[in-house]
Write an enzyme that holds these catalytic residues in place. Structure first.
Site, mmCIF file in Angstrom:
data_model
loop_
_atom_site.group_PDB
_atom_site.id
_atom_site.type_symbol
_atom_site.label_atom_id
_atom_site.label_comp_id
_atom_site.label_asym_id
_atom_site.label_seq_id
_atom_site.Cartn_x
_atom_site.Cartn_y
_atom_site.Cartn_z
ATOM 1 N N LYS A 37 0.854 -1.192 0.000
ATOM 2 C CA LYS A 37 0.000 0.000 0.000
ATOM 3 C C LYS A 37 0.881 1.230 0.000
ATOM 4 O O LYS A 37 2.015 1.191 0.489
ATOM 5 C CB LYS A 37 -0.880 0.036 1.253
ATOM 6 C CG LYS A 37 -2.142 0.848 1.078
ATOM 7 C CD LYS A 37 -3.108 0.110 0.180
ATOM 8 C CE LYS A 37 -4.511 0.607 0.252
ATOM 9 N NZ LYS A 37 -5.444 -0.443 -0.166
ATOM 10 N N SER A 74 -7.758 -5.829 -11.017
ATOM 11 C CA SER A 74 -6.393 -5.324 -11.208
ATOM 12 C C SER A 74 -5.485 -6.463 -11.685
ATOM 13 O O SER A 74 -4.628 -6.275 -12.545
ATOM 14 C CB SER A 74 -5.821 -4.782 -9.895
ATOM 15 O OG SER A 74 -6.205 -3.443 -9.715
HETATM 16 N N1 GLU Z 1 -7.108 -0.093 -3.424
HETATM 17 C C1 GLU Z 1 -7.842 -1.278 -3.717
HETATM 18 C C2 GLU Z 1 -7.916 -2.182 -2.509
HETATM 19 O O1 GLU Z 1 -7.761 -1.740 -1.403
HETATM 20 C C3 GLU Z 1 -7.349 -1.981 -4.966
HETATM 21 C C4 GLU Z 1 -5.931 -2.427 -4.937
HETATM 22 C C5 GLU Z 1 -5.417 -2.906 -6.280
HETATM 23 O O2 GLU Z 1 -6.178 -2.964 -7.226
HETATM 24 O O3 GLU Z 1 -4.226 -3.243 -6.317
HETATM 25 O O4 GLU Z 1 -8.212 -3.341 -2.616
#
Ligand code: GLU
Length: 429
Positions: free
Chosen positions: A105, A357
């Site tokens: 993250k 993704s």
């Molecule tokens: N920010 C999104 C999550 O918390 C997607 C993360 C991503 O697609 O890598 O799952």
């Protein structure tokens, strides 16, 4: 929250569930701290010629299952503990749905709405410049999160490609379609949550028309899950955003609410627009009141830590679907279980985003794009299979659905650690 910070709370949850599920102590040890954390100072030229410094982070938490994966958040409350907790949850989430990624993250302390479009672009590019050696299509793959979007991902991939003098669309997901983004990525988190709620409803024999929903957070994920639930007959009786909420006994038409939000940039704009005859009567409520409504299904879809020891006893909804990451503090899991509240946990409920993704990354590596129907069908396959795996454990072990989801994930991570062999043992890593 009481005395635990959000990261300690996230680790404590892994320890608690992992120990109860008989996961080896070495595996739990491996998840107590991140693999690597980068803290960066981002000097950005503002439109008035001055330079402002922003603080940014990227945390790669655990990579035993594959390159690390997770979004980038632009928010004034970003801090290192939060980034680490979110990265740990990404590690669990990717393992829950069985995709070949570890967790990561990132975040920048900024209120993006205070910046002009060009300032935002310069900040996004500065962040990617600072991160260019830390990320990569086979190392760490960022994506959107709170207050970031496809346009920002487009600026970042462009910056990365300038630095590496190569085309590398697989370095980031959630991009604009024109730069290799996937069809269906924008709706994926909401659609995934819808699939999970429907799988649960099927097993419990819930009648959508009798299942009244309150939704906290009307961003990308919140809007899409509400739109799909509305279409399936669920009355959405309350909706809120960061400015406050609205309630209607008979339920809202989500599409027209969304149009209003687009037009007025805030949900409460609907109160002042008397000309809109499509809207039913509504009452103004606060975000706190929304959480405490007497509804059948509560969907927190904004930020973490909204259900805490302070308000947990006032939460009336018997089912909570966590579309946000970490909306329920770990220390209140037990309290909710004792009173029989069912929680559809974030690591499953919002995993649709990272799943698509993953599809985007696969399409980029293959230079071949899928149709929207293919994306939706594969998303359904992955999430319904994950739901089945979790449900089987939930039925046998009698804990919570979160316990079952973490058990699935921790066992997968444990198996991968075991399969990696003894290098780590000899090197002491
Ligand atoms: N920010 C999104 C999550 O918390 C997607 C993360 C991503 O697609 O890598 O799952």
């Amino acid at each position: 929250m009481t005395d635990l910070n959000v990261f300690e709370d996230a680790v404590a949850r892994v320890e608690r569930i992992g120990t109860a599920a008989g996961v080896a102590a070495e595996v739990i040890d491996a998840l107590r701290q991140p693999k690597a954390v980068l803290t960066v100072d981002l000097p950005v030229r503002m439109d008035d010629g001055s330079t402002r410094h922003f603080l940014g982070y990227r945390c790669r938490y655990n990579d035993v299952l594959g390159p690390t994966k997770g979004g980038i958040r632009f928010h004034p409350d970003v801090n290192l503990e939060e980034v680490q907790a979110l990265a740990l949850w990404m590690s669990i989430k990717c393992a829950v749905v069985g995709i070949p990624f570890g967790g990561a993250k990132g975040g920048v302390i900024v209120h993006p709405k205070d910046l002009s479009r060009l300032e935002l672009e310069r900040l996004s590019r500065a962040y990617m410049r600072a991160l260019a050696d830390f990320v990569g299509p086979m190392i760490d793959i960022p994506a959107p999160d709170v207050y970031t979007n496809a346009r920002i991902m487009g600026w970042m991939v462009d910056e990365y490609e300038i630095i590496t003098r190569s085309k590398a669309p697989a370095v980031i997901t959630g991009k604009p379609i024109a730069l290799g983004g996937s069809l269906g990525r924008d709706e994926a988190t909401g659609r995934g949550a819808f699939i999970v709620i429907q799988e649960f409803a099927k097993r419990k024999g819930l009648d959508p028309t009798q299942t009244r929903v309150a939704l906290q957070g009307f961003g990308n994920a919140g809007y899409h899950v509400a739109r799909l639930l509305d279409g399936a007959g669920y009355p959405i009786v309350a909706v809120s955003d960061s400015k406050g909420g609205i309630y209607s006994d008979t339920g809202f038409n989500i599409e027209s609410l969304f149009q209003h939000k687009q037009d007025t940039r805030k949900l409460q704009g609907v109160y002042y627009d008397g000309a809109n005859c499509e809207l039913v009567d509504h009452q103004i409520i606060s975000n706190e009141e929304l959480l405490e409504l007497d509804v059948d299904l509560l969907i927190p879809a904004a930020l973490e830590g909204v259900i805490t020891p302070e308000n947990v006893d006032r939460i009336k909804a018997p089912i909570i679907a966590e579309v946000a990451n970490g909306p329920i503090a770990g220390e209140v899991d037990q309290r909710l279980r004792e009173r029989g509240t069912i929680v559809l946990p974030d690591v499953l409920t919002n995993a649709g985003g990272v799943t698509v993704s993953y599809f985007e990354w696969v399409q980029n590596l293959q230079s071949y794009s899928w149709t929207l129907e293919e994306v939706r069908a594969r998303l359904y396959d992955i999430l319904s299979r994950a739901f089945d795996d979790i449900w089987t454990i939930y039925q046998c072990d009698g804990g919570s659905i979160r316990d079952a989801a973490y058990t699935v994930a921790l066992r997968r991570i444990a198996e991968a650690i075991e399969s990696h062999g003894t290098y780590a043992f000899f090197s002491g890593d």
